[in-house]
Design an enzyme around this catalytic site. Sequence first.
Site, PDB file in Angstrom:
ATOM      1  N   MET A 177       0.859  -1.202   0.000  1.00  0.00           N
ATOM      2  CA  MET A 177       0.000   0.000   0.000  1.00  0.00           C
ATOM      3  C   MET A 177       0.887   1.242   0.000  1.00  0.00           C
ATOM      4  O   MET A 177       1.785   1.362   0.838  1.00  0.00           O
ATOM      5  CB  MET A 177      -0.883  -0.009   1.252  1.00  0.00           C
TER       6      MET A 177
ATOM      7  N   VAL B  46       4.438  -1.013   3.306  1.00  0.00           N
ATOM      8  CA  VAL B  46       4.099   0.361   2.964  1.00  0.00           C
ATOM      9  C   VAL B  46       5.100   0.818   1.902  1.00  0.00           C
ATOM     10  O   VAL B  46       6.305   0.635   2.064  1.00  0.00           O
ATOM     11  CB  VAL B  46       4.154   1.284   4.192  1.00  0.00           C
ATOM     12  N   LYS B  47       4.587   1.394   0.824  1.00  0.00           N
ATOM     13  CA  LYS B  47       5.459   1.824  -0.269  1.00  0.00           C
ATOM     14  C   LYS B  47       5.892   3.270  -0.063  1.00  0.00           C
ATOM     15  O   LYS B  47       5.065   4.158   0.100  1.00  0.00           O
ATOM     16  CB  LYS B  47       4.741   1.683  -1.612  1.00  0.00           C
ATOM     17  N   ILE B  48       7.204   3.474  -0.083  1.00  0.00           N
ATOM     18  CA  ILE B  48       7.796   4.814  -0.039  1.00  0.00           C
ATOM     19  C   ILE B  48       8.704   4.944  -1.256  1.00  0.00           C
ATOM     20  O   ILE B  48       9.514   4.061  -1.522  1.00  0.00           O
ATOM     21  CB  ILE B  48       8.625   5.037   1.246  1.00  0.00           C
TER      22      ILE B  48
END
Length: 367
Positions: A107, A138-140
């Site tokens: 996400m 978590v996508k960064i």
Amino acid sequence: MKATRQLHELGQSLWLDNITRTMLDDGTLARYIAEDSITGLTSNPSIFDAAIGDGDAYDAGVHAKTLAGLSGETLFIELALEDLRRAADLFKPVFDTTHQVDGWVSMEVSPLLAADTAGSIAAARHIHHKAQRDNLFVKIPGTPEGVPAIEEAIFLGVPINVTLLFSCAHYQAVAEAYMRGIERRLAAGLDPKVGSVASLFISRWDVASNPQLPTELHNKLGIAVGQQTYRAYRALLASPRWQKLAAAGAQPQRLLWASTGTKDPSAPDTLYISAFAAPDTIDTMPEKTLLAFADHGQLHGVMATDGGDADATLAQIAKAGVDIDALARKLQLDGAAAFVKSWNQLLQRIADKAAALADKSKGPALR
């Protein structure tokens, strides 16, 4: 043996680069898991923009959340996490049997935070907490401002999928950030086992460079950059620094091949899947590409750990006039901008849907 199964058997994880509520409801995702060796999935704002805009699968959710007082980004995160929790639960058996190496979903933080280190860290912590699933990344983005956010998130124990990487240098910067985060955890007496993947985008290189190159060099740049990066990945895993962390219980930040759908209609539709067959990596592919590879894909051996002919190909491409370093910077900036555009479209689409559903629910007599 099905080509997708062959990839799985050689040690590559096949992930789906898509999610929709419909594929969860009608069993399509479960079928891909059972029949096509899919062991994880990725999402991004463009994927959710298409999913929510296509049909009425999200209408009830949008309406209920609007009535509960939610709107904008808050409403979207709730909507997306409903889907991703269901997908995460489907992949949980894989997550458990692989000891947390595989079986992940992803996400993305708001693309508006691509240049905001502190905001990215706060958003990653929020999404991780809200998701309540151990197998959710978590996508960064691996932008210059994203690199310190990645290090801090890993230190805080938030599993991270680093997105929007385009070059070997981009990969090496985020691999360093990952290791620093793990080293800080060890120094603080914390568990060093925090999941992460580094997502290298492939096909956009060729979309950008083909118009500048002679035909014989078309669709070669993305593969060459991938080969170069795979060599760096293998060298890092063999390094004394990484071996020390592995001995302490850390897991590798796996290299993930992203943007692997063929964009050039004159090239094979499974071009990048065959080219990036490599153990200890992940290939996340669009549905169309997955189905094509399952139907008629072929393996042509495994990627060379020494980079193969990457250096020679990159030299040829540079000689033909492509500034590869400048193009890497441009692709990352353009990629971030494209996600911002999709994000804004997505939030507008949700707002329009919410308004239309609210109007419809009032009935003709009250309008």
